[in-house]
Design a protein around this motif. Structure first.
Motif, PDB file in Angstrom:
ATOM      1  N   VAL A 205      34.896   4.281  48.709  1.00  0.00           N
ATOM      2  CA  VAL A 205      35.416   4.192  47.351  1.00  0.00           C
ATOM      3  C   VAL A 205      36.937   4.174  47.421  1.00  0.00           C
ATOM      4  CG1 VAL A 205      35.591   5.363  45.128  1.00  0.00           C
ATOM      5  CG2 VAL A 205      33.400   5.315  46.348  1.00  0.00           C
ATOM      6  N   VAL A 206      37.561   3.182  46.790  1.00  0.00           N
ATOM      7  CA  VAL A 206      39.018   3.067  46.817  1.00  0.00           C
ATOM      8  C   VAL A 206      39.641   3.518  45.504  1.00  0.00           C
ATOM      9  CG1 VAL A 206      39.002   1.224  48.531  1.00  0.00           C
ATOM     10  CG2 VAL A 206      38.886   0.637  46.106  1.00  0.00           C
ATOM     11  N   GLU A 207      38.855   3.610  44.447  1.00  0.00           N
ATOM     12  CA  GLU A 207      39.366   4.114  43.175  1.00  0.00           C
ATOM     13  C   GLU A 207      38.210   4.711  42.390  1.00  0.00           C
ATOM     14  OE1 GLU A 207      42.156   2.756  39.356  1.00  0.00           O
ATOM     15  OE2 GLU A 207      41.388   1.254  40.765  1.00  0.00           O
ATOM     16  N   ILE A 214      34.656   2.784  38.937  1.00  0.00           N
ATOM     17  CA  ILE A 214      34.422   3.031  40.357  1.00  0.00           C
ATOM     18  C   ILE A 214      34.644   1.703  41.071  1.00  0.00           C
ATOM     19  CG2 ILE A 214      32.817   3.808  42.136  1.00  0.00           C
ATOM     20  CD1 ILE A 214      31.167   5.119  39.891  1.00  0.00           C
ATOM     21  N   SER A 215      35.527   1.676  42.051  1.00  0.00           N
ATOM     22  CA  SER A 215      35.723   0.456  42.839  1.00  0.00           C
ATOM     23  C   SER A 215      35.595   0.805  44.313  1.00  0.00           C
ATOM     24  CB  SER A 215      37.084  -0.181  42.545  1.00  0.00           C
ATOM     25  OG  SER A 215      38.142   0.697  42.881  1.00  0.00           O
ATOM     26  N   TRP A 216      35.110  -0.139  45.099  1.00  0.00           N
ATOM     27  CA  TRP A 216      34.831   0.126  46.508  1.00  0.00           C
ATOM     28  C   TRP A 216      35.039  -1.150  47.313  1.00  0.00           C
ATOM     29  CZ3 TRP A 216      31.387  -0.687  42.682  1.00  0.00           C
ATOM     30  CH2 TRP A 216      30.467  -1.733  42.832  1.00  0.00           C
ATOM     31  N   LYS A 217      35.060  -0.992  48.629  1.00  0.00           N
ATOM     32  CA  LYS A 217      35.102  -2.136  49.529  1.00  0.00           C
ATOM     33  C   LYS A 217      34.387  -1.767  50.813  1.00  0.00           C
ATOM     34  CE  LYS A 217      39.570  -1.118  51.725  1.00  0.00           C
ATOM     35  NZ  LYS A 217      40.927  -1.649  52.018  1.00  0.00           N
ATOM     36  N   THR A 226      33.482  -6.384  48.155  1.00  0.00           N
ATOM     37  CA  THR A 226      34.491  -5.685  47.371  1.00  0.00           C
ATOM     38  C   THR A 226      34.034  -5.737  45.929  1.00  0.00           C
ATOM     39  OG1 THR A 226      36.264  -6.371  48.872  1.00  0.00           O
ATOM     40  CG2 THR A 226      36.913  -5.592  46.689  1.00  0.00           C
ATOM     41  N   GLY A 227      34.008  -4.592  45.270  1.00  0.00           N
ATOM     42  CA  GLY A 227      33.480  -4.601  43.915  1.00  0.00           C
ATOM     43  C   GLY A 227      33.968  -3.456  43.072  1.00  0.00           C
ATOM     44  N   SER A 228      33.644  -3.549  41.804  1.00  0.00           N
ATOM     45  CA  SER A 228      33.984  -2.482  40.865  1.00  0.00           C
ATOM     46  C   SER A 228      32.949  -2.467  39.756  1.00  0.00           C
ATOM     47  CB  SER A 228      35.387  -2.695  40.279  1.00  0.00           C
ATOM     48  OG  SER A 228      35.419  -3.855  39.465  1.00  0.00           O
ATOM     49  N   VAL A 229      32.761  -1.300  39.163  1.00  0.00           N
ATOM     50  CA  VAL A 229      31.901  -1.157  37.994  1.00  0.00           C
ATOM     51  C   VAL A 229      32.692  -0.381  36.954  1.00  0.00           C
ATOM     52  CG1 VAL A 229      30.797   0.881  39.030  1.00  0.00           C
ATOM     53  CG2 VAL A 229      29.719  -0.271  37.100  1.00  0.00           C
ATOM     54  N   ARG A 230      32.773  -0.935  35.757  1.00  0.00           N
ATOM     55  CA  ARG A 230      33.534  -0.321  34.675  1.00  0.00           C
ATOM     56  C   ARG A 230      32.581   0.157  33.586  1.00  0.00           C
ATOM     57  NH1 ARG A 230      35.833  -4.192  32.139  1.00  0.00           N
ATOM     58  NH2 ARG A 230      35.086  -5.919  33.407  1.00  0.00           N
ATOM     59  N   PHE A 231      32.904   1.304  33.018  1.00  0.00           N
ATOM     60  CA  PHE A 231      32.093   1.917  31.968  1.00  0.00           C
ATOM     61  C   PHE A 231      32.933   2.006  30.695  1.00  0.00           C
ATOM     62  CE2 PHE A 231      31.079   3.621  36.132  1.00  0.00           C
ATOM     63  CZ  PHE A 231      29.702   3.426  36.227  1.00  0.00           C
ATOM     64  N   ALA A 232      32.373   1.539  29.587  1.00  0.00           N
ATOM     65  CA  ALA A 232      33.089   1.578  28.311  1.00  0.00           C
ATOM     66  C   ALA A 232      32.096   1.866  27.191  1.00  0.00           C
ATOM     67  CB  ALA A 232      33.811   0.250  28.052  1.00  0.00           C
ATOM     68  N   ASP A 233      32.580   2.523  26.135  1.00  0.00           N
ATOM     69  CA  ASP A 233      31.717   2.799  24.986  1.00  0.00           C
ATOM     70  C   ASP A 233      31.339   1.490  24.304  1.00  0.00           C
ATOM     71  OD1 ASP A 233      31.854   5.550  25.367  1.00  0.00           O
ATOM     72  OD2 ASP A 233      33.677   5.738  24.155  1.00  0.00           O
ATOM     73  N   ALA A 234      30.058   1.319  24.034  1.00  0.00           N
ATOM     74  CA  ALA A 234      29.595   0.123  23.342  1.00  0.00           C
ATOM     75  C   ALA A 234      29.931   0.216  21.856  1.00  0.00           C
ATOM     76  CB  ALA A 234      28.090  -0.044  23.529  1.00  0.00           C
ATOM     77  N   PRO A 235      30.224  -0.898  21.196  1.00  0.00           N
ATOM     78  CA  PRO A 235      30.542  -0.866  19.764  1.00  0.00           C
ATOM     79  C   PRO A 235      29.387  -0.296  18.939  1.00  0.00           C
ATOM     80  CG  PRO A 235      31.089  -3.006  20.719  1.00  0.00           C
ATOM     81  CD  PRO A 235      30.311  -2.252  21.748  1.00  0.00           C
ATOM     82  N   GLY A 236      29.740   0.378  17.852  1.00  0.00           N
ATOM     83  CA  GLY A 236      28.723   0.896  16.951  1.00  0.00           C
ATOM     84  C   GLY A 236      27.936   2.065  17.486  1.00  0.00           C
TER      85      GLY A 236
END
Length: 332
Positions: A205-207, A214-217, A226-236
């Motif tokens: 994990v790099v970040e 979460i990002s990794w390589k 090399t990848g990343s997964v981002r989490f965000a609140d869904a609208p509504g």
């Protein structure tokens, strides 16, 4: 502005397609008249070759009039122009008088059309190399730059925590056989590749931003990831949006990628299937399975759908063995 230039280029290509259609029909229907008009030798050999040239022009017309981006196919006309100019050049050296003048006039016309073909093909080439063009995006896909997203009806913190524990990943990523963590914080991955091959790699994990990213390589192994997964609140208030971005290098190269696409195991499709299974795990507690799809959602399985069938009944001999075992346990 660039879109208008693209449309103008395609309109020019379609005009050239109409020219090919008219010339091809004339060469096939009246090869002798076209030969005489162009000053080409009227011998039986020339009359026999003229319909073939007409068939070639009709093929150009089909390519240029039958596609959404016809300018990308104008290079076929450029190749045909080169053949015509070579034939006319040979004809000029063996003619004289009025016939020679007709050959020269035909050569001038072909040169003018060739210049128009080259100009259109050059504009199409610039379009293909422009950043953001479909062709550039296709090259990017060949380079295995993948993106997928899903919305999960669970709180962002809960979704992040479940994903952050990498040893949970094989529970919904069907192509993963195992993921284990090491003392230095790295992880060892083992997965099934195309055609049943097994691939392994280490990752770190790099970040890590809790509840956000979460990002990794990869670190070693034959697979570069090399990848990343981002989490965000869904609208509504509909839960959490998950966005996955991957740069993925297969050890088998483009041949392996083609095989994976043909067998329904392309990495992009795998990621989308994995996200659907993760959504099921988070929302229902398990992957939805059936007798016809024991591993849950999977592209290759979807291509072989059939009506659901009940699990075959246990054979009589097996039932008898089970009853005997139960009787023995009760006797003790």
């Amino acid at each position: 502005m660039s879109q208008e230039r693209d449309r103008a280029t395609d309109r020019l290509a379609r005009m050239l397609g109409l020219v090919s259609m008219g010339l091809g029909v004339a060469q096939v229907a009246a090869p002798g008249a076209v030969s005489r008009l162009g000053g080409v030798d009227g011998s039986p050999r020339a009359r026999a070759l003229m319909p073939l040239a007409g068939a070639r022009e009709l093929l150009h017309a089909a390519l240029l009039l039958g596609g959404r981006r016809p300018a990308d196919r104008v290079w076929t006309r450029v190749a045909g122009d080169a053949m015509d100019l070579a034939a006319l050049g040979r004809a000029v050296s063996g003619t004289q008088g009025d016939r020679r003048r007709r050959v020269m006039a035909a050569t001038a016309v072909v040169l003018a059309v060739t210049a128009l073909d080259v100009y259109t093909a050059a504009r199409a080439a610039r379009r293909r190399s422009r950043p953001g063009s479909p062709e550039v995006e296709q090259v990017a896909r060949r380079g295995m730059n993948l993106h997928a997203a899903v919305t999960v009806n669970r709180p962002r913190r809960e979704v992040y925590r479940r994903w952050r524990d990498v040893e949970n990943l094989p529970g919904f990523m069907a192509h993963l056989e195992s993921v284990s963590t090491t003392a230095d914080g790295r992880s060892h991955w083992r997965a099934r590749g195309p055609a049943g091959t097994a691939v392994t790699w280490n990752a770190k994990v790099v970040e890590d931003r809790p509840d956000e990213l979460i990002s990794w390589k990869s670190a070693g192994g034959v697979v570069g990831v090399t990848g990343s997964v981002r989490f965000a609140d869904a609208p509504g208030g509909r839960g959490t949006e998950i966005h996955v971005d991957l740069s993925y290098r297969l050890p088998t190269g483009r041949a392996g990628l083609l095989l994976a696409r043909l067998t329904g195991e392309h990495p992009e499709q795998q990621v989308r299937d994995d996200l659907r299974r993760f959504k099921q795990v988070m929302e229902t507690g398990e992957v939805v399975r059936s007798e016809g799809s024991p591993e849950g959602t999977r592209a290759l399985r979807q291509a072989r759908q059939r009506p659901a069938r009940p699990v075959p009944p246990v054979r009589s001999s097996v039932r008898a063995s089970v009853r005997s075992a139960r009787s023995a346990r009760s006797a003790h």
